[in-house]
Design an enzyme around this catalytic site. Sequence first.
Site, PDB file in Angstrom:
ATOM      1  CE  LYS A   1      -2.632   1.754   4.470  1.00  0.00           C
ATOM      2  NZ  LYS A   1      -3.155   0.892   3.980  1.00  0.00           N
TER       3      LYS A   1
ATOM      4  CB  SER B   1      -1.044   0.704   1.112  1.00  0.00           C
ATOM      5  OG  SER B   1      -0.265   0.233   2.260  1.00  0.00           O
TER       6      SER B   1
END
Length: 170
Positions: free
Chosen positions: A83, A40
Amino acid sequence: MLRSLLGKTLGFVGYTVQYGCIAHCTFEYVGEFVICSGPSMEPTIVNQDIVFSERMSRHLCKIQTGDIVIAKSPFDPNMNLCKRVIGLEGDKICTSGPSDVFKSHTYVPKGHVWLEGDNLRNSTDSRSYGPVPYALIRGRVCLKLWPLHSFGTLSESPTRRITETHHDSD
């Protein structure tokens, strides 16, 4: 002899407890080493990269847009996420689905952040589960340690996803 053995054992236990407390406080309040997994955050952080996540920014409420953070998953407290912070409370976020077909705007509520992976096509993030409570942030990634050829501070978002911000004072 028994007294000497008991004294040495208690001394060892005492030192072990002291060093354990020091290690716990260091990892809880200063920082920790994290092995990242999953695609990700590619290309910024790839699978099995080792990063250092400092905890002071979180405690001092100094997390900023563009920072990469380690946060507890909103759905699984045993899992951590890595993230990028796209928006802080009060910011207006333009969201889109994985196929980029629909776009909508949302405001990040008080006490929350909007998190997205750098690899938008292969990231489960706030676009799926919404804003994340600030309290779930464990630390700010400040340094990539491994592999050695990419040692150093982390770059800005390759997608340049950080856009318009809107605060109550604007």
